[in-house]
Design a protein around this motif. Sequence first.
Motif, mmCIF file in Angstrom:
data_model
loop_
_atom_site.group_PDB
_atom_site.id
_atom_site.type_symbol
_atom_site.label_atom_id
_atom_site.label_comp_id
_atom_site.label_asym_id
_atom_site.label_seq_id
_atom_site.Cartn_x
_atom_site.Cartn_y
_atom_site.Cartn_z
ATOM 1 N N LEU A 37 7.850 5.185 28.893
ATOM 2 C CA LEU A 37 9.196 5.759 28.885
ATOM 3 C C LEU A 37 9.714 5.945 30.306
ATOM 4 C CD1 LEU A 37 11.413 6.778 27.002
ATOM 5 C CD2 LEU A 37 10.418 9.053 27.201
ATOM 6 N N ALA A 38 8.846 6.402 31.203
ATOM 7 C CA ALA A 38 9.252 6.562 32.608
ATOM 8 C C ALA A 38 9.560 5.202 33.233
ATOM 9 C CB ALA A 38 8.161 7.274 33.394
ATOM 10 N N VAL A 39 8.720 4.218 32.956
ATOM 11 C CA VAL A 39 8.957 2.862 33.481
ATOM 12 C C VAL A 39 10.257 2.313 32.912
ATOM 13 C CG1 VAL A 39 8.081 0.487 33.497
ATOM 14 C CG2 VAL A 39 6.511 2.390 33.868
ATOM 15 N N PHE A 40 10.498 2.544 31.626
ATOM 16 C CA PHE A 40 11.735 2.088 30.994
ATOM 17 C C PHE A 40 12.958 2.689 31.689
ATOM 18 C CE2 PHE A 40 15.120 2.403 27.845
ATOM 19 C CZ PHE A 40 15.174 1.104 27.374
ATOM 20 N N GLY A 41 12.888 3.982 31.985
ATOM 21 C CA GLY A 41 13.996 4.633 32.679
ATOM 22 C C GLY A 41 14.246 4.052 34.054
ATOM 23 N N VAL A 42 13.181 3.796 34.800
ATOM 24 C CA VAL A 42 13.317 3.230 36.143
ATOM 25 C C VAL A 42 13.875 1.812 36.074
ATOM 26 C CG1 VAL A 42 12.013 2.459 38.168
ATOM 27 C CG2 VAL A 42 11.549 4.702 37.163
ATOM 28 N N VAL A 43 13.331 0.987 35.167
ATOM 29 C CA VAL A 43 13.812 -0.394 35.025
ATOM 30 C C VAL A 43 15.284 -0.400 34.627
ATOM 31 C CG1 VAL A 43 13.607 -2.485 33.597
ATOM 32 C CG2 VAL A 43 11.567 -1.420 34.552
ATOM 33 N N SER A 44 15.651 0.462 33.694
ATOM 34 C CA SER A 44 17.037 0.530 33.247
ATOM 35 C C SER A 44 17.961 0.974 34.372
ATOM 36 C CB SER A 44 17.144 1.485 32.059
ATOM 37 O OG SER A 44 18.467 1.553 31.605
ATOM 38 N N LEU A 45 17.585 2.021 35.062
ATOM 39 C CA LEU A 45 18.420 2.554 36.138
ATOM 40 C C LEU A 45 18.607 1.530 37.260
ATOM 41 C CD1 LEU A 45 19.944 4.952 37.298
ATOM 42 C CD2 LEU A 45 17.799 5.755 38.259
ATOM 43 N N ILE A 46 17.529 0.945 37.720
ATOM 44 C CA ILE A 46 17.625 -0.036 38.815
ATOM 45 C C ILE A 46 18.383 -1.278 38.362
ATOM 46 C CG2 ILE A 46 16.272 -1.598 40.268
ATOM 47 C CD1 ILE A 46 14.166 0.648 40.437
ATOM 48 N N GLY A 47 18.069 -1.764 37.162
ATOM 49 C CA GLY A 47 18.747 -2.962 36.660
ATOM 50 C C GLY A 47 20.242 -2.767 36.490
ATOM 51 N N LEU A 48 20.621 -1.624 35.911
ATOM 52 C CA LEU A 48 22.055 -1.367 35.704
ATOM 53 C C LEU A 48 22.791 -1.212 37.023
ATOM 54 C CD1 LEU A 48 22.030 1.111 32.702
ATOM 55 C CD2 LEU A 48 22.691 -1.282 32.690
ATOM 56 N N ALA A 49 22.177 -0.496 37.958
ATOM 57 C CA ALA A 49 22.844 -0.248 39.239
ATOM 58 C C ALA A 49 22.969 -1.517 40.072
ATOM 59 C CB ALA A 49 22.090 0.829 40.011
ATOM 60 N N LEU A 50 21.967 -2.400 40.004
ATOM 61 C CA LEU A 50 21.979 -3.580 40.874
ATOM 62 C C LEU A 50 22.651 -4.798 40.255
ATOM 63 C CD1 LEU A 50 18.443 -3.385 42.521
ATOM 64 C CD2 LEU A 50 20.649 -2.641 43.447
ATOM 65 N N VAL A 51 22.319 -5.117 39.005
ATOM 66 C CA VAL A 51 22.822 -6.361 38.417
ATOM 67 C C VAL A 51 23.555 -6.173 37.088
ATOM 68 C CG1 VAL A 51 21.128 -7.834 39.563
ATOM 69 C CG2 VAL A 51 20.602 -6.893 37.317
ATOM 70 N N GLY A 52 23.641 -4.941 36.609
ATOM 71 C CA GLY A 52 24.368 -4.696 35.372
ATOM 72 C C GLY A 52 23.558 -4.934 34.113
ATOM 73 N N GLY A 53 22.248 -5.051 34.238
ATOM 74 C CA GLY A 53 21.433 -5.261 33.049
ATOM 75 C C GLY A 53 19.957 -5.149 33.334
ATOM 76 N N THR A 54 19.207 -5.170 32.271
ATOM 77 C CA THR A 54 17.755 -5.120 32.334
ATOM 78 C C THR A 54 17.218 -6.525 32.071
ATOM 79 O OG1 THR A 54 17.664 -4.640 29.979
ATOM 80 C CG2 THR A 54 17.756 -2.738 31.477
ATOM 81 N N PRO A 55 15.924 -6.737 32.223
ATOM 82 C CA PRO A 55 15.390 -8.076 31.911
ATOM 83 C C PRO A 55 15.711 -8.522 30.483
ATOM 84 C CG PRO A 55 13.770 -6.831 33.150
ATOM 85 C CD PRO A 55 14.892 -5.881 32.838
ATOM 86 N N GLY A 56 15.580 -7.623 29.516
ATOM 87 C CA GLY A 56 15.912 -7.976 28.133
ATOM 88 C C GLY A 56 17.376 -8.346 27.968
ATOM 89 N N LYS A 57 18.249 -7.612 28.619
ATOM 90 C CA LYS A 57 19.677 -7.930 28.542
ATOM 91 C C LYS A 57 19.964 -9.293 29.174
ATOM 92 C CE LYS A 57 21.484 -3.208 28.450
ATOM 93 N NZ LYS A 57 20.858 -2.980 27.190
ATOM 94 N N MET A 58 19.297 -9.580 30.269
ATOM 95 C CA MET A 58 19.515 -10.875 30.920
ATOM 96 C C MET A 58 19.029 -12.030 30.029
ATOM 97 S SD MET A 58 21.099 -10.402 33.650
ATOM 98 C CE MET A 58 21.770 -8.788 33.915
ATOM 99 N N ILE A 59 17.885 -11.847 29.356
ATOM 100 C CA ILE A 59 17.372 -12.876 28.449
ATOM 101 C C ILE A 59 18.362 -13.151 27.328
ATOM 102 C CG2 ILE A 59 15.601 -13.330 26.687
ATOM 103 C CD1 ILE A 59 13.599 -11.934 28.611
ATOM 104 N N PHE A 60 18.965 -12.107 26.798
ATOM 105 C CA PHE A 60 19.910 -12.256 25.693
ATOM 106 C C PHE A 60 21.359 -12.372 26.157
ATOM 107 C CE2 PHE A 60 16.157 -10.761 23.558
ATOM 108 C CZ PHE A 60 16.137 -11.565 22.434
ATOM 109 N N ARG A 61 21.535 -12.599 27.453
ATOM 110 C CA ARG A 61 22.846 -12.851 28.056
ATOM 111 C C ARG A 61 23.833 -11.722 27.770
ATOM 112 N NH1 ARG A 61 23.709 -16.819 30.742
ATOM 113 N NH2 ARG A 61 25.837 -17.269 30.149
ATOM 114 N N LEU A 62 23.398 -10.507 28.116
ATOM 115 C CA LEU A 62 24.226 -9.315 27.981
ATOM 116 C C LEU A 62 24.375 -8.651 29.340
ATOM 117 C CD1 LEU A 62 22.544 -7.732 24.833
ATOM 118 C CD2 LEU A 62 24.508 -9.264 24.890
ATOM 119 N N ARG A 63 25.423 -7.893 29.488
ATOM 120 C CA ARG A 63 25.626 -7.132 30.717
ATOM 121 C C ARG A 63 26.332 -5.830 30.363
ATOM 122 N NH1 ARG A 63 27.661 -10.725 34.796
ATOM 123 N NH2 ARG A 63 25.470 -11.047 35.198
#
Length: 155
Positions: free
Chosen positions: A80-106
């Motif tokens: 859960l902590a890793v999920f929060g960090v990945v989500s926060l960094i991904g949203l702030a930097l590129v607008g998505g997480t790895p899963g969102k990028m795979i499914f072409r979401l932002r």
Amino acid sequence: MDNREVVGSWLSGPRATAEQMGVEFGYRGERLGLPEDGPGSVASIGRRVAAIFVDWVLCVVIAYGLIAHRDVHSANNWALAVFGVVSLIGLALVGGTPGKMIFRLRVIGLDGRRLSPLAAVIRTVLLLLVIPALVWDRDTRGLHDKAAKAVQVRI
């Protein structure tokens, strides 16, 4: 009105019943000025669920392999902590997480730009609480998206 009609309207939900009565809701994202389909349209629930599943599996693997050192119960807590960090960094930097990028979401702001760091924090904290993400409006934006003034779109 027979009983089957009443049960049918209950099962199909209030939106379907209202539409049968002639109420026009429009498509998801119309009120936000987004296209009905294609790039820039509101992401479907199926894609969003699949993306969050990929992100969760990735975070569990990271927590299990790097942090918890093979302790499954500890890995679930750390995930859960890793999920929060990945989500926060991904949203702030590129607008998505790895899963969102795979499914072409932002995830974008209602102004069409990337989320501000504060909006990314608000959205992530509410997402980690789970319940706000399960309460949607008719554009299928969760309370976490509404609080951050964000929307998930297809790219």
